[in-house]
Write a protein that holds these residues in place. Structure first.
Motif, PDB file in Angstrom:
ATOM      1  N   ARG A  89       0.866  -1.192   0.000  1.00 26.03           N
ATOM      2  CA  ARG A  89       0.000   0.000   0.000  1.00 26.03           C
ATOM      3  C   ARG A  89       0.896   1.233   0.000  1.00 26.03           C
ATOM      4  O   ARG A  89       1.707   1.428   0.899  1.00 26.03           O
ATOM      5  CB  ARG A  89      -0.892  -0.014   1.240  1.00 26.03           C
ATOM      6  N   LEU A  90       0.741   2.069  -1.012  1.00 28.65           N
ATOM      7  CA  LEU A  90       1.562   3.263  -1.182  1.00 28.65           C
ATOM      8  C   LEU A  90       0.663   4.495  -1.203  1.00 28.65           C
ATOM      9  O   LEU A  90      -0.284   4.571  -1.996  1.00 28.65           O
ATOM     10  CB  LEU A  90       2.352   3.168  -2.492  1.00 28.65           C
ATOM     11  N   SER A  97       4.153  13.758  -6.111  1.00 29.14           N
ATOM     12  CA  SER A  97       4.589  12.421  -5.696  1.00 29.14           C
ATOM     13  C   SER A  97       3.691  11.344  -6.300  1.00 29.14           C
ATOM     14  O   SER A  97       4.158  10.268  -6.683  1.00 29.14           O
ATOM     15  CB  SER A  97       4.575  12.309  -4.166  1.00 29.14           C
ATOM     16  N   ALA A  98       2.399  11.635  -6.390  1.00 23.09           N
ATOM     17  CA  ALA A  98       1.461  10.686  -6.982  1.00 23.09           C
ATOM     18  C   ALA A  98       1.781  10.449  -8.455  1.00 23.09           C
ATOM     19  O   ALA A  98       1.752   9.310  -8.930  1.00 23.09           O
ATOM     20  CB  ALA A  98       0.030  11.187  -6.820  1.00 23.09           C
ATOM     21  N   VAL A  99       2.110  11.502  -9.176  1.00 25.92           N
ATOM     22  CA  VAL A  99       2.454  11.371 -10.587  1.00 25.92           C
ATOM     23  C   VAL A  99       3.723  10.539 -10.740  1.00 25.92           C
ATOM     24  O   VAL A  99       3.795   9.631 -11.573  1.00 25.92           O
ATOM     25  CB  VAL A  99       2.610  12.753 -11.257  1.00 25.92           C
ATOM     26  N   GLU A 100       4.738  10.830  -9.932  1.00 30.48           N
ATOM     27  CA  GLU A 100       5.996  10.079 -10.008  1.00 30.48           C
ATOM     28  C   GLU A 100       5.780   8.613  -9.641  1.00 30.48           C
ATOM     29  O   GLU A 100       6.313   7.708 -10.292  1.00 30.48           O
ATOM     30  CB  GLU A 100       7.046  10.719  -9.101  1.00 30.48           C
ATOM     31  N   LEU A 101       4.990   8.356  -8.610  1.00 30.04           N
ATOM     32  CA  LEU A 101       4.677   6.988  -8.201  1.00 30.04           C
ATOM     33  C   LEU A 101       3.939   6.253  -9.319  1.00 30.04           C
ATOM     34  O   LEU A 101       4.281   5.109  -9.654  1.00 30.04           O
ATOM     35  CB  LEU A 101       3.824   7.001  -6.927  1.00 30.04           C
ATOM     36  N   GLY A 102       2.960   6.902  -9.921  1.00 26.72           N
ATOM     37  CA  GLY A 102       2.219   6.295 -11.029  1.00 26.72           C
ATOM     38  C   GLY A 102       3.109   5.998 -12.222  1.00 26.72           C
ATOM     39  O   GLY A 102       2.977   4.963 -12.876  1.00 26.72           O
ATOM     40  N   PHE A 114      -6.561   0.585  -6.892  1.00 28.56           N
ATOM     41  CA  PHE A 114      -6.651   1.862  -6.195  1.00 28.56           C
ATOM     42  C   PHE A 114      -7.580   1.722  -5.005  1.00 28.56           C
ATOM     43  O   PHE A 114      -8.595   1.041  -5.062  1.00 28.56           O
ATOM     44  CB  PHE A 114      -7.159   2.949  -7.141  1.00 28.56           C
ATOM     45  N   GLU A 115      -7.198   2.380  -3.930  1.00 30.38           N
ATOM     46  CA  GLU A 115      -8.002   2.391  -2.699  1.00 30.38           C
ATOM     47  C   GLU A 115      -7.958   3.817  -2.159  1.00 30.38           C
ATOM     48  O   GLU A 115      -7.034   4.187  -1.443  1.00 30.38           O
ATOM     49  CB  GLU A 115      -7.415   1.408  -1.688  1.00 30.38           C
ATOM     50  N   GLY A 116      -8.945   4.610  -2.547  1.00 35.46           N
ATOM     51  CA  GLY A 116      -8.932   6.026  -2.160  1.00 35.46           C
ATOM     52  C   GLY A 116      -7.713   6.710  -2.757  1.00 35.46           C
ATOM     53  O   GLY A 116      -7.484   6.644  -3.958  1.00 35.46           O
ATOM     54  N   LEU A 120      -2.339   0.408  -4.552  1.00 38.89           N
ATOM     55  CA  LEU A 120      -2.008  -0.925  -4.058  1.00 38.89           C
ATOM     56  C   LEU A 120      -1.272  -1.667  -5.159  1.00 38.89           C
ATOM     57  O   LEU A 120      -1.773  -1.784  -6.277  1.00 38.89           O
ATOM     58  CB  LEU A 120      -3.272  -1.693  -3.670  1.00 38.89           C
ATOM     59  N   VAL A 121      -0.076  -2.169  -4.837  1.00 40.75           N
ATOM     60  CA  VAL A 121       0.734  -2.913  -5.792  1.00 40.75           C
ATOM     61  C   VAL A 121       0.738  -4.372  -5.368  1.00 40.75           C
ATOM     62  O   VAL A 121       1.090  -4.695  -4.227  1.00 40.75           O
ATOM     63  CB  VAL A 121       2.184  -2.371  -5.828  1.00 40.75           C
ATOM     64  N   ALA A 122       0.340  -5.265  -6.285  1.00 39.52           N
ATOM     65  CA  ALA A 122       0.328  -6.702  -5.992  1.00 39.52           C
ATOM     66  C   ALA A 122       1.761  -7.176  -5.786  1.00 39.52           C
ATOM     67  O   ALA A 122       2.629  -6.944  -6.629  1.00 39.52           O
ATOM     68  CB  ALA A 122      -0.318  -7.464  -7.135  1.00 39.52           C
ATOM     69  N   LEU A 123       2.019  -7.826  -4.653  1.00 38.76           N
ATOM     70  CA  LEU A 123       3.364  -8.330  -4.357  1.00 38.76           C
ATOM     71  C   LEU A 123       3.574  -9.657  -5.070  1.00 38.76           C
ATOM     72  O   LEU A 123       3.010 -10.677  -4.694  1.00 38.76           O
ATOM     73  CB  LEU A 123       3.565  -8.471  -2.848  1.00 38.76           C
ATOM     74  N   GLU A 124       4.401  -9.623  -6.093  1.00 36.96           N
ATOM     75  CA  GLU A 124       4.707 -10.807  -6.890  1.00 36.96           C
ATOM     76  C   GLU A 124       6.181 -11.163  -6.784  1.00 36.96           C
ATOM     77  O   GLU A 124       6.690 -11.969  -7.562  1.00 36.96           O
ATOM     78  CB  GLU A 124       4.313 -10.567  -8.347  1.00 36.96           C
TER      79      GLU A 124
END
Length: 155
Positions: A89-90, A97-102, A114-116, A120-124
């Motif tokens: 969860r990030l 920061s949101a743009v860079e993260l995306g 997405f959660e609000g 959320l990145v699936a841990l693989e």
């Protein structure tokens, strides 16, 4: 029956990711789904999502993990998928920061939800593999991170 005796790497490994991305667009990726409790097993028989019978016979030093690449051929790949998904969860602290993260998540082909305001990145792969890619954002406090465990439902 296909016999698999080694793990080739993680679906996030740069050397494998390009080939896997191409195969995904040509319906060449098959998944082997197992329960998290079975990750410690080295020998088992199963059927993949596309109906292929497989037998695992892995060495002790190669543990199964979500996102493990078990086969990679010119027109076929087999990847492990764990039934109970864990999520990184990030939460970005501002729009920049949101743009860079995306950008990072998209460029690295991470599976996300997405959660609000959270991504959320699936841990693989091991969580460290993700955090090292985001080290600057997390270390500076521009993105907060935590692990979201699978939801448990009671009967």
């Amino acid at each position: 029956m296909r016999v698999i005796d080694r793990i080739l790497g993680s679906r996030l490994d740069e050397a494998l990711a390009v080939r896997l991305h191409h195969l995904e667009h040509h319906d060449g990726v098959d998944f082997f789904t197992l329960q998290s409790a079975d990750l410690g097993r080295r020998r088992l028989r199963a059927t993949t999502g596309k109906g292929e019978e497989i037998a695992l016979a892995l060495p002790r030093e190669q543990p199964l993990f979500d996102g493990a690449v078990l086969a990679l051929e010119r027109d076929y790949a087999l990847i492990v998928r764990v039934a109970e998904q864990r999520w990184l969860r990030l939460v970005p602290q501002d729009k920049a920061s949101a743009v860079e993260l995306g950008y990072h998540a998209g460029n690295l082909h991470w599976r996300v939800q997405f959660e609000g305001d959270a991504l959320l990145v699936a841990l693989e792969a091991p969580i460290e593999d993700y955090l090292v890619r985001l080290a600057g954002l997390v270390a500076s406090g521009r993105v907060q991170s935590s692990v979201k465990a699978p939801e448990v439902t009671s009967c």
